[in-house]
Write a protein that holds these residues in place. Structure first.
Motif, PDB file in Angstrom:
ATOM      1  N   ARG A 161      -3.387  -3.898  -1.968  1.00  0.00           N
ATOM      2  CA  ARG A 161      -2.062  -4.179  -1.390  1.00  0.00           C
ATOM      3  C   ARG A 161      -1.071  -5.262  -2.295  1.00  0.00           C
ATOM      4  O   ARG A 161      -0.192  -5.004  -2.573  1.00  0.00           O
ATOM      5  CB  ARG A 161      -2.097  -4.677  -0.212  1.00  0.00           C
ATOM      6  N   ASP A 162      -2.141  -6.202  -2.908  1.00  0.00           N
ATOM      7  CA  ASP A 162      -1.397  -7.050  -3.676  1.00  0.00           C
ATOM      8  C   ASP A 162      -1.136  -6.696  -4.937  1.00  0.00           C
ATOM      9  O   ASP A 162       0.001  -7.098  -5.288  1.00  0.00           O
ATOM     10  CB  ASP A 162      -2.482  -8.544  -3.485  1.00  0.00           C
ATOM     11  N   ILE A 163      -2.067  -6.118  -5.390  1.00  0.00           N
ATOM     12  CA  ILE A 163      -1.747  -5.114  -6.687  1.00  0.00           C
ATOM     13  C   ILE A 163      -0.516  -4.369  -6.659  1.00  0.00           C
ATOM     14  O   ILE A 163       0.422  -4.238  -7.575  1.00  0.00           O
ATOM     15  CB  ILE A 163      -2.985  -4.523  -7.212  1.00  0.00           C
ATOM     16  N   ALA A 164      -0.383  -3.259  -5.671  1.00  0.00           N
ATOM     17  CA  ALA A 164       0.688  -2.547  -5.338  1.00  0.00           C
ATOM     18  C   ALA A 164       1.972  -3.258  -5.304  1.00  0.00           C
ATOM     19  O   ALA A 164       3.085  -2.954  -5.857  1.00  0.00           O
ATOM     20  CB  ALA A 164       0.556  -1.777  -4.209  1.00  0.00           C
ATOM     21  N   ALA A 165       2.009  -4.315  -4.525  1.00  0.00           N
ATOM     22  CA  ALA A 165       3.227  -5.349  -4.366  1.00  0.00           C
ATOM     23  C   ALA A 165       3.471  -5.924  -5.798  1.00  0.00           C
ATOM     24  O   ALA A 165       4.760  -5.852  -5.989  1.00  0.00           O
ATOM     25  CB  ALA A 165       2.850  -6.259  -3.423  1.00  0.00           C
ATOM     26  N   GLN A 166       2.525  -6.160  -6.730  1.00  0.00           N
ATOM     27  CA  GLN A 166       2.906  -6.595  -7.938  1.00  0.00           C
ATOM     28  C   GLN A 166       3.559  -5.730  -8.815  1.00  0.00           C
ATOM     29  O   GLN A 166       4.397  -6.045  -9.654  1.00  0.00           O
ATOM     30  CB  GLN A 166       1.573  -7.326  -8.667  1.00  0.00           C
ATOM     31  N   LYS A 167       3.055  -4.444  -8.763  1.00  0.00           N
ATOM     32  CA  LYS A 167       3.455  -3.325  -9.695  1.00  0.00           C
ATOM     33  C   LYS A 167       4.576  -2.500  -9.177  1.00  0.00           C
ATOM     34  O   LYS A 167       5.060  -1.739  -9.831  1.00  0.00           O
ATOM     35  CB  LYS A 167       2.188  -2.411 -10.036  1.00  0.00           C
ATOM     36  N   GLN A 168       4.962  -2.851  -8.059  1.00  0.00           N
ATOM     37  CA  GLN A 168       6.076  -2.159  -7.246  1.00  0.00           C
ATOM     38  C   GLN A 168       7.202  -1.619  -7.990  1.00  0.00           C
ATOM     39  O   GLN A 168       7.919  -0.640  -8.066  1.00  0.00           O
ATOM     40  CB  GLN A 168       6.449  -2.936  -6.027  1.00  0.00           C
ATOM     41  N   ALA A 169       7.814  -2.532  -8.965  1.00  0.00           N
ATOM     42  CA  ALA A 169       8.900  -2.569  -9.823  1.00  0.00           C
ATOM     43  C   ALA A 169       8.550  -1.309 -10.755  1.00  0.00           C
ATOM     44  O   ALA A 169       9.563  -0.845 -11.308  1.00  0.00           O
ATOM     45  CB  ALA A 169       9.371  -3.986 -10.260  1.00  0.00           C
TER      46      ALA A 169
ATOM     47  N   ASP B 105       7.748   3.245  -1.269  1.00  0.00           N
ATOM     48  CA  ASP B 105       7.352   1.662  -0.706  1.00  0.00           C
ATOM     49  C   ASP B 105       6.102   1.120  -1.034  1.00  0.00           C
ATOM     50  O   ASP B 105       5.214   1.792  -1.876  1.00  0.00           O
ATOM     51  CB  ASP B 105       7.417   1.936   0.960  1.00  0.00           C
ATOM     52  N   VAL B 106       5.766   0.120  -0.508  1.00  0.00           N
ATOM     53  CA  VAL B 106       4.276  -0.383  -1.077  1.00  0.00           C
ATOM     54  C   VAL B 106       3.068   0.556  -0.424  1.00  0.00           C
ATOM     55  O   VAL B 106       2.137   0.459  -1.182  1.00  0.00           O
ATOM     56  CB  VAL B 106       4.226  -2.028  -0.229  1.00  0.00           C
ATOM     57  N   ASP B 107       3.300   1.188   0.755  1.00  0.00           N
ATOM     58  CA  ASP B 107       1.989   2.141   1.135  1.00  0.00           C
ATOM     59  C   ASP B 107       1.880   3.117   0.065  1.00  0.00           C
ATOM     60  O   ASP B 107       0.883   3.405  -0.280  1.00  0.00           O
ATOM     61  CB  ASP B 107       2.344   2.513   2.569  1.00  0.00           C
ATOM     62  N   HIS B 108       3.041   3.741  -0.384  1.00  0.00           N
ATOM     63  CA  HIS B 108       2.975   4.682  -1.462  1.00  0.00           C
ATOM     64  C   HIS B 108       2.328   4.328  -2.526  1.00  0.00           C
ATOM     65  O   HIS B 108       1.621   4.817  -3.315  1.00  0.00           O
ATOM     66  CB  HIS B 108       4.447   5.170  -1.517  1.00  0.00           C
ATOM     67  N   ALA B 109       2.802   2.892  -3.160  1.00  0.00           N
ATOM     68  CA  ALA B 109       2.106   2.334  -4.113  1.00  0.00           C
ATOM     69  C   ALA B 109       0.953   2.165  -4.001  1.00  0.00           C
ATOM     70  O   ALA B 109      -0.149   2.093  -4.953  1.00  0.00           O
ATOM     71  CB  ALA B 109       3.145   1.003  -4.533  1.00  0.00           C
TER      72      ALA B 109
END
Length: 155
Positions: free
Chosen positions: A119-127, A133-137
């Motif tokens: 989840r942390d990695i997904a939030a960091q790479k979201q852009a 959204d974060v769940d999809h990332a």
């Protein structure tokens, strides 16, 4: 009159320690960009401890008057997953971590990452990801982890 874009150069440079040597020098020199100025500005922006030594994708926009601007992207997901699983992230540095028989199927079979780390990695790479959204990332990052041989565990 607005500046006209002549080129867009995509490179991967080590954070905080880029040099005018290849691949940076030849790629920018072909477009007439001041290589020393780019290297200095890039190293100043990426001299933070969390970016130092990581290979960072950078997109350099070159204008007709030989000026430039650049945008630093987040590190590749595989590198961030290796850091989370405590595997050396430098190229060819994981040899002591990978047993010889594991080279054929998922290299990092006996390593794992938690859902929270994903989840942390997904939030960091979201852009940088093509995710709504974060769940999809998270699903994208989990797929990368599975293809590397990492297991994603709860917790």
């Amino acid at each position: 009159m607005a500046k006209q874009v002549t080129a867009q150069v995509k490179l991967q440079c080590p954070g905080g320690s880029a040099t005018p040597a290849p691949p940076v020098g030849p790629a920018l020199g072909a477009h007439g960009v001041n290589i020393g100025m780019f290297v200095k500005q890039f190293n100043d922006k990426t001299n933070k401890p969390e970016m130092k030594g990581l290979m960072l994708p950078v997109v350099i926009t070159v204008y007709s008057d030989k000026s430039f601007e650049f945008k630093i992207k987040s590190p590749p997901a595989a590198i961030l997953l290796k850091l989370a699983a405590k595997i050396p992230h430098a190229k060819k540095a994981g040899k002591e971590v990978i047993p010889a028989d594991a080279k054929k199927q998922g290299k990092y079979k006996n390593h794992s990452v938690t859902k929270k780390q994903v989840r942390d990695i997904a939030a960091q790479k979201q852009a940088d990801l093509n995710a709504r959204d974060v769940d999809h990332a998270m699903r994208i990052i989990e797929g990368t982890a599975r293809s590397m041989g990492l297991t994603v565990i709860e917790g």
